[in-house]
Structure formats: structure tokens, C-alpha cells
Design an enzyme around this catalytic site. Structure first.
Site, PDB file in Angstrom:
ATOM      1  N   TYR A 235       0.721  -1.358   0.026  1.00 10.16           N
ATOM      2  CA  TYR A 235      -0.070   0.182  -0.076  1.00 10.16           C
ATOM      3  C   TYR A 235       0.803   1.283   0.004  1.00 10.16           C
ATOM      4  CZ  TYR A 235      -3.156   3.782   1.397  1.00 10.16           C
ATOM      5  OH  TYR A 235      -3.766   4.742   1.478  1.00 10.16           O
TER       6      TYR A 235
ATOM      7  N   LYS B  31       1.219   4.363  -2.644  1.00 12.46           N
ATOM      8  CA  LYS B  31       0.920   5.548  -2.314  1.00 12.46           C
ATOM      9  C   LYS B  31       2.092   6.618  -2.755  1.00 12.46           C
ATOM     10  CE  LYS B  31      -3.443   5.385  -1.954  1.00 12.46           C
ATOM     11  NZ  LYS B  31      -4.526   6.151  -2.430  1.00 12.46           N
TER      12      LYS B  31
HETATM   13  N1  NAP Z   1      -8.645   6.475   5.508  1.00 13.23           N
HETATM   14  C1  NAP Z   1      -7.322   6.707   5.545  1.00 13.23           C
HETATM   15  O1  NAP Z   1      -6.876   6.692   6.674  1.00 13.23           O
HETATM   16  C2  NAP Z   1      -6.458   7.317   4.086  1.00 13.23           C
HETATM   17  C3  NAP Z   1      -5.359   7.964   4.342  1.00 13.23           C
HETATM   18  C4  NAP Z   1      -4.770   8.483   3.253  1.00 13.23           C
HETATM   19  C5  NAP Z   1      -5.326   8.030   1.940  1.00 13.23           C
HETATM   20  N2  NAP Z   1      -6.569   7.490   1.861  1.00 13.23           N
HETATM   21  C6  NAP Z   1      -6.824   7.267   0.637  1.00 13.23           C
HETATM   22  O2  NAP Z   1      -8.124   7.687   0.264  1.00 13.23           O
HETATM   23  C7  NAP Z   1      -9.006   7.006  -0.731  1.00 13.23           C
HETATM   24  C8  NAP Z   1     -10.254   6.679  -0.367  1.00 13.23           C
HETATM   25  O3  NAP Z   1     -10.293   5.861   0.805  1.00 13.23           O
HETATM   26  P1  NAP Z   1     -11.241   5.988   2.116  1.00 13.23           P
HETATM   27  O4  NAP Z   1     -10.386   6.189   3.430  1.00 13.23           O
HETATM   28  O5  NAP Z   1     -12.360   6.906   1.840  1.00 13.23           O
HETATM   29  O6  NAP Z   1     -11.931   4.398   2.207  1.00 13.23           O
HETATM   30  P2  NAP Z   1     -13.099   3.596   1.620  1.00 13.23           P
HETATM   31  O7  NAP Z   1     -14.290   4.709   2.502  1.00 13.23           O
HETATM   32  O8  NAP Z   1     -13.082   2.270   1.888  1.00 13.23           O
HETATM   33  O9  NAP Z   1     -13.348   4.300   0.183  1.00 13.23           O
HETATM   34  C9  NAP Z   1     -12.909   3.421  -0.713  1.00 13.23           C
HETATM   35  C10 NAP Z   1     -13.596   3.776  -1.999  1.00 13.23           C
HETATM   36  O10 NAP Z   1     -12.865   3.206  -3.216  1.00 13.23           O
HETATM   37  C11 NAP Z   1     -13.912   2.213  -3.966  1.00 13.23           C
HETATM   38  N3  NAP Z   1     -13.095   1.109  -4.494  1.00 13.23           N
HETATM   39  C12 NAP Z   1     -12.486   0.132  -3.589  1.00 13.23           C
HETATM   40  N4  NAP Z   1     -12.041  -0.837  -4.653  1.00 13.23           N
HETATM   41  C13 NAP Z   1     -12.736  -0.560  -5.768  1.00 13.23           C
HETATM   42  C14 NAP Z   1     -12.465  -1.051  -6.986  1.00 13.23           C
HETATM   43  N5  NAP Z   1     -11.940  -2.233  -7.228  1.00 13.23           N
HETATM   44  N6  NAP Z   1     -13.068  -0.401  -8.216  1.00 13.23           N
HETATM   45  C15 NAP Z   1     -13.840   0.757  -7.948  1.00 13.23           C
HETATM   46  N7  NAP Z   1     -13.880   1.533  -6.871  1.00 13.23           N
HETATM   47  C16 NAP Z   1     -13.331   0.672  -5.588  1.00 13.23           C
HETATM   48  C17 NAP Z   1     -14.699   1.960  -2.781  1.00 13.23           C
HETATM   49  O11 NAP Z   1     -15.979   1.194  -3.232  1.00 13.23           O
HETATM   50  P3  NAP Z   1     -16.503  -0.366  -3.236  1.00 13.23           P
HETATM   51  O12 NAP Z   1     -17.006  -0.204  -1.687  1.00 13.23           O
HETATM   52  O13 NAP Z   1     -17.614  -0.394  -3.922  1.00 13.23           O
HETATM   53  O14 NAP Z   1     -15.342  -1.180  -3.524  1.00 13.23           O
HETATM   54  C18 NAP Z   1     -15.082   3.142  -1.952  1.00 13.23           C
HETATM   55  O15 NAP Z   1     -15.948   4.043  -2.656  1.00 13.23           O
HETATM   56  C19 NAP Z   1      -8.159   5.839  -1.013  1.00 13.23           C
HETATM   57  O16 NAP Z   1      -7.161   5.994  -2.181  1.00 13.23           O
HETATM   58  C20 NAP Z   1      -7.161   5.673   0.123  1.00 13.23           C
HETATM   59  O17 NAP Z   1      -5.764   4.944   0.043  1.00 13.23           O
HETATM   60  C21 NAP Z   1      -7.184   6.814   2.851  1.00 13.23           C
END
Ligand code: NAP
Length: 259
Positions: free
Chosen positions: A150, A154
Site C-alpha cells: 500500500y 501511495k
Molecule cells: N482512510 C485513510 O486513513 C486514508 C489515508 C490516506 C489516503 N487514503 C486514500 O483515500 C482514498 C479513499 O479511501 P477511504 O479512506 O475513503 O476508504 P473507503 O471508505 O474504503 O473508500 C474507498 C472507495 O474506493 C472504492 N473502491 C475500492 N475498490 C474499488 C475497485 N476495485 N473499483 C472501484 N472502486 C473501488 C470503494 O468502493 P466499493 O466499496 O464499491 O469497493 C470506496 O468507494 C483511497 O485512495 C485511500 O488510499 C485513505
């Protein structure tokens, strides 16, 4: 505030992506939103209640078929803002991970993201107009022991965003990287990281994170690290040796049962 402009947001069914879609709706954009599961329709219904035009696409962006499915729904419409946010995490030691899961993570976080940016970005460059927001992470600044693949994805995205931005500097297309720290979403549960210090720590509000990302994109900034402590952490990451950073990450990401 209708603008007749189109924003495409991936990973918009929950978490940061859903909040980014809300920001775009408030900014008057029509939306195309995408995620892999049927819940994307529920997100679309909530966004339509904000008096916004929304097309929802259920597509697996870890595959080229999924990326193409999204592109078909966008059709010939010019994309004014692309928010490439879909991504997943994957906890545990690399050699204990299922390799297919690790590969899918790379396919989604890296390949699916750059495939979409490539196709949509060409249209923006031709029209000399557009905004791209890529959700990277502060995880890209440090070796991610117990989340190694992961953090590598990133690091790729943080780096890629800055390079693409530079390549487009003589155009009116901007590229912005949103680099959040730990945020209160489904991310840690999906990554099987609830039994870690990261999983149990206090986290940022996804609405705040998204608003900062949206504002940075609208201002055409190169990037934004959200949250004061995350800014401090990324500043120190440039000074602290990688071996020490890897050990620090282990303390946060190693499952509690093994630490
Ligand atoms: N939360 C954190 O601490 C954090 C920190 C830094 C960066 N980020 C980044 O922020 C972004 C959003 O994550 P989040 O924290 O908001 O988590 P999240 O609530 O799990 O959201 C992830 C989103 O991506 C979609 N997704 C996952 N697999 C997919 C696929 N194969 N095809 C299309 N869509 C897909 C999910 O939809 P489905 O449920 O339909 O799969 C969901 O809408 C990610 O890139 C993550 O790496 C998160």
C-alpha cells in the site's frame, strides 16, 4: 449554483470520495461517480437529493474493463474535474498476504488510476482546461512495514502527481495531490488493520479531509497534506533515515497480537 461542468469522482460510495463528491455537488458540478459495489447507487441517491445531476457507475477500476465501463458512461462529455480517489489498503506482513490481493491493490491504486488519468487527461490537454485531483497519502513518505505494498502504491501516486503536474505546466490543466493521514473511513476495516495502533488511533474527519482536497484542487495547488501533525510528520520524513521510519511504521501497523 449550476455550472454545467462535469466532475468524475472514483471511490465515491463512501469515505473521502463520497465527501469529495459532496464538495463537487456544492460547487455546482454535474457528477459521474464510480465504485465497485452496488452501494454506489445509494451514494448517488443522496447526492441527487442535493439537486445535483448524478450518473452512477458500478465498475471494478482494478481492471481495464472497469475503467472502460466508466469511460463509456462519461461518453463524449468534456470532464472539467477528475478526482481519482478509489483505493484500498492491505495490512499484515507482505509474505503473509495473499498475493492476488496484493496484485489487485497495485492494479487499483496504480494501474486503474493512471489509466483513467491518461484517457481523461488527454481530453483536458486538448481543450487546455481541466483539474485533476489524485488521492495519494502521507503513507507515500515512509516505508510501510506491515502495509508495504500500500505505502509503495501511495509513494507512486504522490510522485506521479507532481511529475504530471510539471509536464502540464504550460497548459491550463492542473494536477493536485491530496495526501491525507489516518482518516475515519472503512479503510482500516477493509485492509484488515483494525487490530493495529493505526486502526485504533483517533482519525481525521473525512469531510474535513475532502474539503481541503477540493479547495486545493480548485486553487490549482500542487498538493495538500491534511492536518497539522501530518504536516509535521511529512516534514520530518525527509530528515529521518528510512530504516527508522520503517521501524516507526511497524509500531503503528503491526497487528497487536504480534507486537
Ligand atoms: N482512510 C485513510 O486513513 C486514508 C489515508 C490516506 C489516503 N487514503 C486514500 O483515500 C482514498 C479513499 O479511501 P477511504 O479512506 O475513503 O476508504 P473507503 O471508505 O474504503 O473508500 C474507498 C472507495 O474506493 C472504492 N473502491 C475500492 N475498490 C474499488 C475497485 N476495485 N473499483 C472501484 N472502486 C473501488 C470503494 O468502493 P466499493 O466499496 O464499491 O469497493 C470506496 O468507494 C483511497 O485512495 C485511500 O488510499 C485513505
Amino acid at each position: 449554483m449550476a455550472t454545467d461542468q462535469l466532475a468524475v469522482i472514483t471511490g465515491a460510495s463512501s469515505g473521502i470520495g463520497y465527501e469529495l463528491a459532496r464538495c463537487c455537488a456544492s460547487g455546482g458540478y454535474d457528477l459521474v461517480i464510480c465504485a465497485d459495489e452496488p452501494e454506489i447507487e445509494e451514494a448517488a441517491a443522496k447526492l441527487r437529493a442535493l439537486d445535483t445531476k448524478v450518473d452512477a457507475v458500478q465498475a471494478d477500476l482494478a481492471t481495464m474493463e472497469g475503467v472502460d465501463k466508466l469511460l463509456v458512461v462519461i461518453g463524449p462529455r468534456p470532464v472539467d474535474a477528475l478526482l481519482a480517489n478509489a483505493g484500498r489498503g492491505l495490512g499484515h506482513a507482505f509474505l503473509d498476504q495473499d498475493f492476488d490481493e496484493a496484485r489487485k491493490l497495485v492494479d487499483l491504486n496504480i494501474t486503474g488510476t493512471i489509466a483513467l488519468v491518461h484517457r481523461v487527461g488527454r481530453g483536458m490537454r486538448e481543450r487546455n482546461q481541466g483539474r485533476i485531483l489524485i488521492t495519494g497519502s502521507i503513507a507515500g513518505f515512509m516505508p510501510g512495514s506491515f502495509q508495504a505494498v500500500y505505502n509503495g502504491t501511495k509513494a507512486f501516486l504522490d510522485n506521479f502527481s507532481m511529475a504530471l503536474r510539471n509536464e502540464l505546466k504550460d497548459t491550463d490543466v492542473t494536477v493536485t495531490c491530496l495526501m491525507p493521514g489516518p482518516t475515519e473511513t472503512d479503510f482500516f476495516e477493509r485492509a484488515d488493520m483494525e487490530d493495529t495502533k493505526f486502526g485504533k488511533s483517533e482519525k481525521a474527519d473525512p469531510a474535513d479531509v475532502a474539503r481541503k482536497g477540493y479547495e486545493a484542487m480548485m486553487a490549482g495547488k500542487s498538493g495538500v497534506v491534511t492536518g497539522f501533525m501530518n504536516k509535521v510528520q511529512t516534514a520530518f520524513a525527509g530528515i529521518i533515515p528510512d530504516t527508522v521510519l520503517a521501524e516507526m511504521h511497524r509500531r503503528m501497523a503491526e497487528p497487536d497480537g504480534k507486537g
